[in-house]
Enzyme design. Structure first.
Site, PDB file in Angstrom:
ATOM      1  N   ARG A  82       0.833  -1.205   0.000  1.00 15.24           N
ATOM      2  CA  ARG A  82       0.000   0.000   0.000  1.00 15.24           C
ATOM      3  C   ARG A  82       0.864   1.250   0.000  1.00 15.24           C
ATOM      4  O   ARG A  82       0.565   2.226  -0.689  1.00 15.24           O
ATOM      5  CB  ARG A  82      -0.943  -0.036   1.213  1.00 15.24           C
ATOM      6  CG  ARG A  82      -2.039   1.013   1.149  1.00 15.24           C
ATOM      7  CD  ARG A  82      -3.112   0.761   2.184  1.00 15.24           C
ATOM      8  NE  ARG A  82      -2.591   0.871   3.542  1.00 15.24           N
ATOM      9  CZ  ARG A  82      -3.283   0.548   4.641  1.00 15.24           C
ATOM     10  NH1 ARG A  82      -4.518   0.085   4.529  1.00 15.24           N
ATOM     11  NH2 ARG A  82      -2.752   0.672   5.838  1.00 15.24           N
ATOM     12  N   LYS A 184      -2.695   6.455   1.399  1.00 11.87           N
ATOM     13  CA  LYS A 184      -2.519   6.855   2.800  1.00 11.87           C
ATOM     14  C   LYS A 184      -1.568   8.054   2.866  1.00 11.87           C
ATOM     15  O   LYS A 184      -0.422   7.952   3.279  1.00 11.87           O
ATOM     16  CB  LYS A 184      -1.996   5.675   3.628  1.00 11.87           C
ATOM     17  CG  LYS A 184      -2.562   5.672   5.029  1.00 11.87           C
ATOM     18  CD  LYS A 184      -2.344   4.359   5.727  1.00 11.87           C
ATOM     19  CE  LYS A 184      -2.697   4.449   7.184  1.00 11.87           C
ATOM     20  NZ  LYS A 184      -4.147   4.440   7.444  1.00 11.87           N
ATOM     21  N   GLU A 220     -16.366   6.389   4.107  1.00 15.40           N
ATOM     22  CA  GLU A 220     -15.731   5.879   5.323  1.00 15.40           C
ATOM     23  C   GLU A 220     -15.667   6.996   6.354  1.00 15.40           C
ATOM     24  O   GLU A 220     -16.248   8.062   6.155  1.00 15.40           O
ATOM     25  CB  GLU A 220     -14.353   5.290   5.008  1.00 15.40           C
ATOM     26  CG  GLU A 220     -13.357   6.273   4.441  1.00 15.40           C
ATOM     27  CD  GLU A 220     -11.939   5.689   4.324  1.00 15.40           C
ATOM     28  OE1 GLU A 220     -11.503   4.993   5.258  1.00 15.40           O
ATOM     29  OE2 GLU A 220     -11.285   5.955   3.310  1.00 15.40           O
TER      30      GLU A 220
HETATM   31  C1  LIG Z   1      -5.276   3.633   7.655  1.00 12.43           C
HETATM   32  C2  LIG Z   1      -6.674   3.928   7.282  1.00 12.43           C
HETATM   33  C3  LIG Z   1      -7.713   2.983   7.454  1.00 12.43           C
HETATM   34  C4  LIG Z   1      -7.509   1.655   8.129  1.00 12.43           C
HETATM   35  O1  LIG Z   1      -6.649   0.811   7.432  1.00 12.43           O
HETATM   36  P1  LIG Z   1      -5.982  -0.449   8.139  1.00 12.43           P
HETATM   37  O2  LIG Z   1      -5.053  -0.964   7.106  1.00 12.43           O
HETATM   38  O3  LIG Z   1      -7.059  -1.406   8.445  1.00 12.43           O
HETATM   39  O4  LIG Z   1      -5.312   0.049   9.370  1.00 12.43           O
HETATM   40  C5  LIG Z   1      -8.983   3.329   6.999  1.00 12.43           C
HETATM   41  N1  LIG Z   1      -9.244   4.538   6.451  1.00 12.43           N
HETATM   42  C6  LIG Z   1      -8.281   5.459   6.306  1.00 12.43           C
HETATM   43  C7  LIG Z   1      -8.628   6.765   5.692  1.00 12.43           C
HETATM   44  C8  LIG Z   1      -6.970   5.197   6.707  1.00 12.43           C
HETATM   45  O5  LIG Z   1      -6.024   6.130   6.553  1.00 12.43           O
END
Ligand SMILES: *Cc1c(COP(=O)(O)O)cnc(C)c1O
Length: 340
Positions: A82, A184, A220
């Protein structure tokens, strides 16, 4: 290995300086070999690209002790992949995936005394990040970068049981249809700070963001994906190109199908149908699943039948199964648990 003398289960989710962190520098078109260092401070030029144009991204994962005493990480290959994808979208040189996993192992080994014991509920949170470090004033990507991983012990997410959260539907957008919602990047968090401060002031735990184009579909929260359970016990998660692909959510969907024999689908979820779901949860590395009891849309309340006292029954099964796999109480799928 002598563990640090900490009140593990009393720890919060905050930064604690540990012994060693990993640093690798990208210069003249190549990554150096990388080192562990004691130095937690970064010195950079006042005009560093990260400071001016926010060219930075991060990951988050945990190291912890299993029931049988092994120190492990959960699916670090997916964090490596990722961050690789994120780096490409931000015009940064991706850190090689095999080296990412190696660096994770080095940091955990060097801070083994900080890995909380099994049963404490605490974990060692790892924060890999990558940023443009040389001076940039005309808008363009940096030429020099730093990749780092530090570790910090964090307490059990839920002290005294997981109480369901109340969310509000946000008037702000988190991500545009062809923007950066799926990576991210630090910038996604910078712009979410005002909405979350406002939501907290109004008494809500989190924002539910809808799709920016039509404001009719569930996306989300600021830092966690949604899972829903239908009244006929199907697990549903929203599908969208502007959602961050949570590793926890992807793992839970697999667990639903392969361990619990449930139907599990990733599809568009209209906000209209949220009131018909039986259970709702937020998923991410920090809490695995936080149950949601109520969502407020400008004064209109959606109350899930699972209520405000405890996790819904299917959410609980998902939570117990995934944490069982993580902690070594259940057999993991191939490659999910990486021993340090
Ligand atoms: C990091 C993150 C998540 C959760 O991801 P995981 O890999 O399960 O920790 C969900 N939404 C956003 C916007 C994130 O930055």
């Amino acid at each position: 290995m002598e563990k640090k003398d900490l009140d593990w289960s009393g720890l919060g989710f905050g930064y604690v300086k540990t012994d060693k962190r990993y640093v690798s520098n990208f210069k003249n078109g190549a990554w150096d070999e990388g080192v562990l260092t004691d130095d937690a401070d970064i010195v950079m030029n006042e005009c560093a690209c990260v400071l001016q144009y926010a060219q930075t991204c991060f990951e988050g994962l945990k190291a912890y002790t299993t029931e049988d005493g092994r120190t492990v990480c959960f699916r670090p290959d997916l964090n490596a992949a990722r961050m690789y994808d994120t780096a490409l979208r931000l015009e940064m040189p991706p850190f090689p995936k095999d080296r990412f996993i190696d660096a994770v192992k080095q940091v955990v080994k060097a801070n083994e005394a900080w890995v909380p014991p099994y049963g404490s509920g605490a974990t060692l949170y790892l924060r890999p990040y990558l940023f443009g470090i040389n001076p940039v004033i005309g808008v363009k990507p940096a030429d020099e970068y730093q990749f780092r991983i530090f570790a910090t012990p964090v307490g059990p997410y839920f002290k005294g049981g997981a109480k369901p959260l109340t969310l509000c539907v946000s008037d702000f957008d988190r991500a545009a249809p062809h923007g950066t919602g799926h990576i991210k990047a630090g910038l996604n968090y910078a712009m979410s700070l005002h909405p979350i401060v406002e939501a907290h002031k109004a008494g809500f735990a989190e924002n539910m963001y809808l799709d920016a184009a039509t404001r009719t579909k569930v996306e989300e929260t600021g830092g966690a994906n949604f899972i829903f359970v239908t009244k006929d016990n199907k697990v549903v998660t929203p599908k969208s190109n502007s959602i961050l692909p949570s590793i926890t959510r992807r793992s839970l969907m697999y667990v639903a199908k392969e361990y619990l024999g449930l139907e599990a689908e990733e599809r568009e979820v209209s906000f209209e149908e949220v009131k018909d779901f039986a259970e709702c949860g937020l998923c991410g590395t920090a809490a695995v699943i936080s149950p949601v009891g109520k969502i407020v849309d400008h004064g209109t309340e959606i109350c899930f039948p699972s209520g405000m006292e405890e996790m819904g029954p299917t959410t609980k099964k998902l939570y117990d199964t995934l944490t069982g796999i993580q902690m070594g109480r259940l057999d993991p799928p191939e490659g999910w648990i990486v021993e340090i």
